[in-house]
Design a protein around this motif. Structure first.
Motif, PDB file in Angstrom:
ATOM      1  N   TYR A  11      28.396  23.509  65.098  1.00 44.36           N
ATOM      2  CA  TYR A  11      29.011  22.975  63.886  1.00 44.36           C
ATOM      3  C   TYR A  11      29.252  21.494  64.128  1.00 44.36           C
ATOM      4  O   TYR A  11      30.034  21.125  65.002  1.00 44.36           O
ATOM      5  N   THR A  12      28.557  20.643  63.390  1.00 47.89           N
ATOM      6  CA  THR A  12      28.613  19.213  63.655  1.00 47.89           C
ATOM      7  C   THR A  12      28.597  18.395  62.371  1.00 47.89           C
ATOM      8  O   THR A  12      27.807  18.667  61.477  1.00 47.89           O
ATOM      9  N   PHE A  13      29.481  17.412  62.313  1.00 49.49           N
ATOM     10  CA  PHE A  13      29.410  16.329  61.340  1.00 49.49           C
ATOM     11  C   PHE A  13      29.021  15.084  62.127  1.00 49.49           C
ATOM     12  O   PHE A  13      29.535  14.847  63.221  1.00 49.49           O
ATOM     13  N   ALA A  14      28.168  14.262  61.583  1.00 51.09           N
ATOM     14  CA  ALA A  14      27.818  12.977  62.197  1.00 51.09           C
ATOM     15  C   ALA A  14      27.614  11.963  61.088  1.00 51.09           C
ATOM     16  O   ALA A  14      27.321  12.327  59.946  1.00 51.09           O
ATOM     17  N   ARG A  15      27.766  10.715  61.427  1.00 51.53           N
ATOM     18  CA  ARG A  15      27.489   9.650  60.461  1.00 51.53           C
ATOM     19  C   ARG A  15      26.034   9.224  60.584  1.00 51.53           C
ATOM     20  O   ARG A  15      25.494   9.130  61.685  1.00 51.53           O
ATOM     21  N   ASP A  16      25.426   8.958  59.451  1.00 52.53           N
ATOM     22  CA  ASP A  16      24.071   8.412  59.420  1.00 52.53           C
ATOM     23  C   ASP A  16      24.135   7.005  60.011  1.00 52.53           C
ATOM     24  O   ASP A  16      24.919   6.174  59.553  1.00 52.53           O
ATOM     25  N   MET A  17      23.337   6.740  61.020  1.00 51.90           N
ATOM     26  CA  MET A  17      23.374   5.442  61.700  1.00 51.90           C
ATOM     27  C   MET A  17      23.009   4.281  60.768  1.00 51.90           C
ATOM     28  O   MET A  17      23.495   3.176  60.934  1.00 51.90           O
ATOM     29  N   ALA A  18      22.164   4.531  59.777  1.00 53.85           N
ATOM     30  CA  ALA A  18      21.750   3.478  58.857  1.00 53.85           C
ATOM     31  C   ALA A  18      22.666   3.365  57.644  1.00 53.85           C
ATOM     32  O   ALA A  18      22.614   2.375  56.918  1.00 53.85           O
TER      33      ALA A  18
ATOM     34  N   PRO B 129      26.695   4.395  57.166  1.00 51.17           N
ATOM     35  CA  PRO B 129      27.914   5.032  57.665  1.00 51.17           C
ATOM     36  C   PRO B 129      28.734   5.774  56.612  1.00 51.17           C
ATOM     37  O   PRO B 129      29.637   6.527  56.964  1.00 51.17           O
ATOM     38  N   ASP B 130      28.414   5.594  55.335  1.00 57.10           N
ATOM     39  CA  ASP B 130      29.098   6.357  54.289  1.00 57.10           C
ATOM     40  C   ASP B 130      28.369   7.661  53.965  1.00 57.10           C
ATOM     41  O   ASP B 130      28.702   8.332  52.992  1.00 57.10           O
ATOM     42  N   THR B 131      27.374   8.016  54.780  1.00 59.89           N
ATOM     43  CA  THR B 131      26.680   9.293  54.634  1.00 59.89           C
ATOM     44  C   THR B 131      26.929  10.137  55.869  1.00 59.89           C
ATOM     45  O   THR B 131      26.722   9.685  56.998  1.00 59.89           O
ATOM     46  N   LEU B 132      27.407  11.350  55.647  1.00 60.52           N
ATOM     47  CA  LEU B 132      27.613  12.306  56.727  1.00 60.52           C
ATOM     48  C   LEU B 132      26.417  13.239  56.813  1.00 60.52           C
ATOM     49  O   LEU B 132      25.851  13.631  55.784  1.00 60.52           O
ATOM     50  N   VAL B 133      26.071  13.611  58.027  1.00 67.37           N
ATOM     51  CA  VAL B 133      25.028  14.598  58.265  1.00 67.37           C
ATOM     52  C   VAL B 133      25.730  15.857  58.770  1.00 67.37           C
ATOM     53  O   VAL B 133      26.550  15.794  59.688  1.00 67.37           O
ATOM     54  N   LEU B 134      25.424  16.981  58.164  1.00 66.55           N
ATOM     55  CA  LEU B 134      26.036  18.258  58.512  1.00 66.55           C
ATOM     56  C   LEU B 134      24.981  19.144  59.156  1.00 66.55           C
ATOM     57  O   LEU B 134      23.862  19.258  58.649  1.00 66.55           O
ATOM     58  N   PHE B 135      25.336  19.767  60.276  1.00 64.71           N
ATOM     59  CA  PHE B 135      24.446  20.700  60.952  1.00 64.71           C
ATOM     60  C   PHE B 135      25.291  21.879  61.421  1.00 64.71           C
ATOM     61  O   PHE B 135      26.261  21.697  62.149  1.00 64.71           O
ATOM     62  N   GLU B 136      24.930  23.067  60.962  1.00 64.63           N
ATOM     63  CA  GLU B 136      25.634  24.288  61.362  1.00 64.63           C
ATOM     64  C   GLU B 136      24.614  25.349  61.745  1.00 64.63           C
ATOM     65  O   GLU B 136      23.543  25.423  61.145  1.00 64.63           O
ATOM     66  N   ARG B 137      24.973  26.166  62.726  1.00 63.78           N
ATOM     67  CA  ARG B 137      24.190  27.353  63.047  1.00 63.78           C
ATOM     68  C   ARG B 137      25.162  28.515  63.227  1.00 63.78           C
ATOM     69  O   ARG B 137      26.170  28.376  63.930  1.00 63.78           O
ATOM     70  N   TRP B 138      24.847  29.634  62.592  1.00 64.12           N
ATOM     71  CA  TRP B 138      25.682  30.824  62.623  1.00 64.12           C
ATOM     72  C   TRP B 138      24.853  32.026  63.062  1.00 64.12           C
ATOM     73  O   TRP B 138      23.673  32.122  62.736  1.00 64.12           O
ATOM     74  N   ARG B 139      25.488  32.930  63.769  1.00 60.21           N
ATOM     75  CA  ARG B 139      24.811  34.138  64.260  1.00 60.21           C
ATOM     76  C   ARG B 139      24.164  34.905  63.122  1.00 60.21           C
ATOM     77  O   ARG B 139      23.034  35.360  63.220  1.00 60.21           O
ATOM     78  N   ASP B 140      24.914  35.051  62.012  1.00 55.13           N
ATOM     79  CA  ASP B 140      24.420  35.821  60.871  1.00 55.13           C
ATOM     80  C   ASP B 140      25.225  35.451  59.632  1.00 55.13           C
ATOM     81  O   ASP B 140      26.168  34.667  59.682  1.00 55.13           O
ATOM     82  N   ARG B 141      24.836  36.025  58.511  1.00 53.36           N
ATOM     83  CA  ARG B 141      25.493  35.718  57.238  1.00 53.36           C
ATOM     84  C   ARG B 141      26.949  36.170  57.227  1.00 53.36           C
ATOM     85  O   ARG B 141      27.807  35.519  56.614  1.00 53.36           O
ATOM     86  N   ALA B 142      27.240  37.267  57.906  1.00 59.69           N
ATOM     87  CA  ALA B 142      28.625  37.757  57.956  1.00 59.69           C
ATOM     88  C   ALA B 142      29.535  36.716  58.620  1.00 59.69           C
ATOM     89  O   ALA B 142      30.660  36.486  58.154  1.00 59.69           O
ATOM     90  N   ALA B 143      29.060  36.099  59.694  1.00 59.01           N
ATOM     91  CA  ALA B 143      29.860  35.063  60.362  1.00 59.01           C
ATOM     92  C   ALA B 143      30.062  33.859  59.443  1.00 59.01           C
ATOM     93  O   ALA B 143      31.163  33.301  59.364  1.00 59.01           O
ATOM     94  N   LEU B 144      29.026  33.472  58.720  1.00 59.19           N
ATOM     95  CA  LEU B 144      29.135  32.354  57.778  1.00 59.19           C
ATOM     96  C   LEU B 144      30.109  32.688  56.650  1.00 59.19           C
ATOM     97  O   LEU B 144      30.934  31.852  56.262  1.00 59.19           O
ATOM     98  N   GLU B 145      30.036  33.899  56.142  1.00 60.36           N
ATOM     99  CA  GLU B 145      30.956  34.309  55.072  1.00 60.36           C
ATOM    100  C   GLU B 145      32.399  34.313  55.552  1.00 60.36           C
ATOM    101  O   GLU B 145      33.310  33.892  54.825  1.00 60.36           O
ATOM    102  N   ALA B 146      32.640  34.778  56.794  1.00 62.57           N
ATOM    103  CA  ALA B 146      33.997  34.751  57.356  1.00 62.57           C
ATOM    104  C   ALA B 146      34.482  33.302  57.479  1.00 62.57           C
ATOM    105  O   ALA B 146      35.651  33.009  57.202  1.00 62.57           O
ATOM    106  N   HIS B 147      33.595  32.409  57.877  1.00 57.65           N
ATOM    107  CA  HIS B 147      33.927  30.981  57.961  1.00 57.65           C
ATOM    108  C   HIS B 147      34.373  30.455  56.589  1.00 57.65           C
ATOM    109  O   HIS B 147      35.355  29.724  56.490  1.00 57.65           O
TER     110      HIS B 147
END
Length: 100
Positions: A38-45, A47-65
Motif C-alpha cells: 500500500y503506497t502513496f507517492a508523489r509524481d516527480m514531475a 508534485p501535486d499528483t499522487l500515485v497510488l499502488f495497492e496489492r491485496w491478497r483477494d477481494r475480501a481483503a480489499l472489501e474489509a479495507h
C-alpha cells in the motif's frame, strides 16, 4: 491477487495535516490482513499528483479495507481536500515475476 493503480491530481498542495493523515492511512493499511502493498507517492514531475499502488491478497481483503475505521477517517480528510481529478483502476492479476 487484486492490484489497484492510479493517480490523484490534488486540488491544492498537501498541508501537514493531510500528509500526516496519509502516512497514518498507509501504516494502518499495511498492517491489515491481506494487504501485500500500500503506497502513496508523489509524481516527480508534478508534485501535486499522487500515485497510488495497492496489492491485496483477494477481494475480501480489499472489501474489509474499505470498511475499516482508518479508511472512514481518511475519507473525511480527503472530503475536506477534494482532488481535482482521479484515475484509479482495479486489476485481478497473478503474483508476477521478478524483472531482470
Amino acid at each position: 491477487m487484486i492490484q489497484i493503480n492510479g493517480t490523484i491530481k490534488l486540488g491544492r498542495t498537501i498541508d501537514a495535516a493531510t500528509q500526516k493523515a496519509m502516512v497514518e492511512m498507509v501504516r494502518a493499511s499495511r498492517a491489515e490482513d491481506g494487504c501485500l502493498d500500500y503506497t502513496f507517492a508523489r509524481d516527480m514531475a508534478d508534485p501535486d499528483t499522487l500515485v497510488l499502488f495497492e496489492r491485496w491478497r483477494d477481494r475480501a481483503a480489499l472489501e474489509a479495507h474499505g470498511r475499516s475505521a482508518h479508511m472512514a477517517e481518511f475519507q473525511k480528510v480527503m472530503a475536506a481536500n477534494p482532488p481535482a481529478s482521479r484515475e484509479i483502476r482495479i486489476y485481478e492479476t497473478d503474483d508476477g515475476q521478478p524483472l531482470g
